[in-house]
Design a protein around this motif. Structure first.
Motif, mmCIF file in Angstrom:
data_model
loop_
_atom_site.group_PDB
_atom_site.id
_atom_site.type_symbol
_atom_site.label_atom_id
_atom_site.label_comp_id
_atom_site.label_asym_id
_atom_site.label_seq_id
_atom_site.Cartn_x
_atom_site.Cartn_y
_atom_site.Cartn_z
ATOM 1 N N ASN A 63 4.987 46.652 -3.765
ATOM 2 C CA ASN A 63 4.589 45.690 -2.735
ATOM 3 C C ASN A 63 3.803 46.312 -1.585
ATOM 4 O O ASN A 63 3.509 45.634 -0.599
ATOM 5 N N ARG A 64 3.461 47.576 -1.714
ATOM 6 C CA ARG A 64 2.557 48.161 -0.709
ATOM 7 C C ARG A 64 1.118 47.780 -0.994
ATOM 8 O O ARG A 64 0.240 48.026 -0.173
ATOM 9 N N PHE A 65 0.875 47.208 -2.144
ATOM 10 C CA PHE A 65 -0.471 46.808 -2.550
ATOM 11 C C PHE A 65 -0.613 45.294 -2.425
ATOM 12 O O PHE A 65 0.216 44.545 -2.941
ATOM 13 N N LEU A 66 -1.680 44.879 -1.733
ATOM 14 C CA LEU A 66 -1.929 43.455 -1.563
ATOM 15 C C LEU A 66 -3.381 43.168 -1.880
ATOM 16 O O LEU A 66 -4.278 43.735 -1.261
ATOM 17 N N ALA A 67 -3.610 42.302 -2.834
ATOM 18 C CA ALA A 67 -4.968 41.917 -3.207
ATOM 19 C C ALA A 67 -5.217 40.481 -2.816
ATOM 20 O O ALA A 67 -4.350 39.625 -2.966
ATOM 21 N N GLU A 68 -6.432 40.236 -2.345
ATOM 22 C CA GLU A 68 -6.821 38.879 -1.969
ATOM 23 C C GLU A 68 -8.231 38.602 -2.456
ATOM 24 O O GLU A 68 -9.038 39.520 -2.603
ATOM 25 N N ARG A 69 -8.496 37.343 -2.645
ATOM 26 C CA ARG A 69 -9.850 36.920 -3.021
ATOM 27 C C ARG A 69 -10.089 35.535 -2.409
ATOM 28 O O ARG A 69 -10.160 34.541 -3.111
ATOM 29 N N THR A 70 -10.205 35.531 -1.130
ATOM 30 C CA THR A 70 -10.386 34.280 -0.409
ATOM 31 C C THR A 70 -11.731 33.661 -0.749
ATOM 32 O O THR A 70 -12.760 34.341 -0.706
ATOM 33 N N GLY A 71 -11.721 32.385 -1.081
ATOM 34 C CA GLY A 71 -12.966 31.697 -1.406
ATOM 35 C C GLY A 71 -13.512 32.019 -2.773
ATOM 36 O O GLY A 71 -14.576 31.525 -3.164
ATOM 37 N N GLY A 72 -12.819 32.852 -3.500
ATOM 38 C CA GLY A 72 -13.244 33.145 -4.866
ATOM 39 C C GLY A 72 -14.486 33.999 -4.985
ATOM 40 O O GLY A 72 -15.109 34.041 -6.053
ATOM 41 N N THR A 73 -14.852 34.687 -3.902
ATOM 42 C CA THR A 73 -16.037 35.558 -3.988
ATOM 43 C C THR A 73 -15.590 37.009 -4.012
ATOM 44 O O THR A 73 -15.085 37.482 -5.024
ATOM 45 N N TYR A 74 -15.731 37.702 -2.884
ATOM 46 C CA TYR A 74 -15.345 39.108 -2.881
ATOM 47 C C TYR A 74 -13.835 39.238 -2.832
ATOM 48 O O TYR A 74 -13.111 38.286 -2.508
ATOM 49 N N SER A 75 -13.365 40.413 -3.152
ATOM 50 C CA SER A 75 -11.928 40.680 -3.147
ATOM 51 C C SER A 75 -11.648 41.930 -2.321
ATOM 52 O O SER A 75 -12.486 42.828 -2.219
#
Lengths: 117, 115
Positions: A63-75
């Motif tokens: 859980n130290r790793f968090l990935a996001e991709r807001t808006g479905g473009t860049y991550s």
């Protein structure tokens, strides 16, 4: 057409600090993947986005790793707090919508080399 | 679970000589098979892939690979190596039934080309 880009190319941080890696996929690619290669080991899958949704995050180490991709473009992939064993090369890849019963080629970025001291 | 083994960590070959890189996989059915190459400072580039049909597949840069079901192998070959082929090569498997088509990689083989 621009390929997959990743920023930064290199990052050196101290144990306990936070680092955020960014990936810009090929325009129009709904699928985005993160992989990691720890020194001397094989490249391992971390997670997969379809647009802004996490399709598979079975490879995320903790859980130290968090990935996001807001808006479905860049991550972005954030590591907080970073540990020594997080050092390695982080690759991003993207692909088009999956053909039913088929397989779309994943296009890889050059990777971000992360060094945790 | 699927896995990929590349037995050779390093291979040194003379320019003009032939090259063969070994890859063995473990998977319950016929997988999607790939070879990628990474040159210094570059991302992974797809050399070739096998999905079905003819077991000898041709790729870019003069590479070919042969799928042998009985041996669970997908070895990469090039008849005559050029200095620009010095790079790291990765064999990978993609699961046919997985929703996300994630790839499982071997450990890589680094190829050095002698003049």
């Amino acid at each position: 057409e621009a390929g997959v880009t990743q920023f930064p190319s290199h990052s050196v941080i101290e144990k306990g600090q936070t680092v955020t890696l960014r990936c810009d996929p090929i325009s129009g690619h709904d699928n985005l993947y993160w992989y990691r290669r720890v020194m001397g080991k094989e490249i391992k899958f971390l997670l997969h986005f379809v647009k802004e949704s996490k399709q598979d995050e079975s490879g995320m180490p903790n859980n130290r790793f968090l990935a996001e991709r807001t808006g479905g473009t860049y991550s972005t992939l954030k590591v907080q707090p970073a540990e020594l064993e997080d050092s390695g090369v982080y690759f991003c890849a993207s692909s088009q919508d999956r053909i039913r019963g088929g397989y779309n080629e994943q296009f890889f970025g050059p990777g971000t080399r992360l060094t945790v001291l | 679970a699927q896995s990929v083994t590349q037995p050779d960590i390093h291979i040194t070959v003379s320019e003009g000589a032939s090259l063969e890189l070994r890859c063995n996989y473990s998977y319950g059915a016929t997988p999607y098979l790939f070879w990628y190459v990474q040159s210094p400072g570059q991302g992974l580039q797809l050399l070739l892939k096998y999905f079905s049909g003819d077991t000898l597949v041709q790729g870019i840069k003069g590479f070919e690979a042969e799928f042998k079901r009985s041996q669970s192998s997908f070895n990469l070959r090039k008849p005559s190596v050029h200095w620009s082929d010095a790079a790291e090569y990765f064999c990978a498997v993609g699961a046919r039934l997985a929703a996300g088509n994630k790839l499982t990689f071997g450990g890589g083989t680094r190829v050095l080309v002698k003049p």
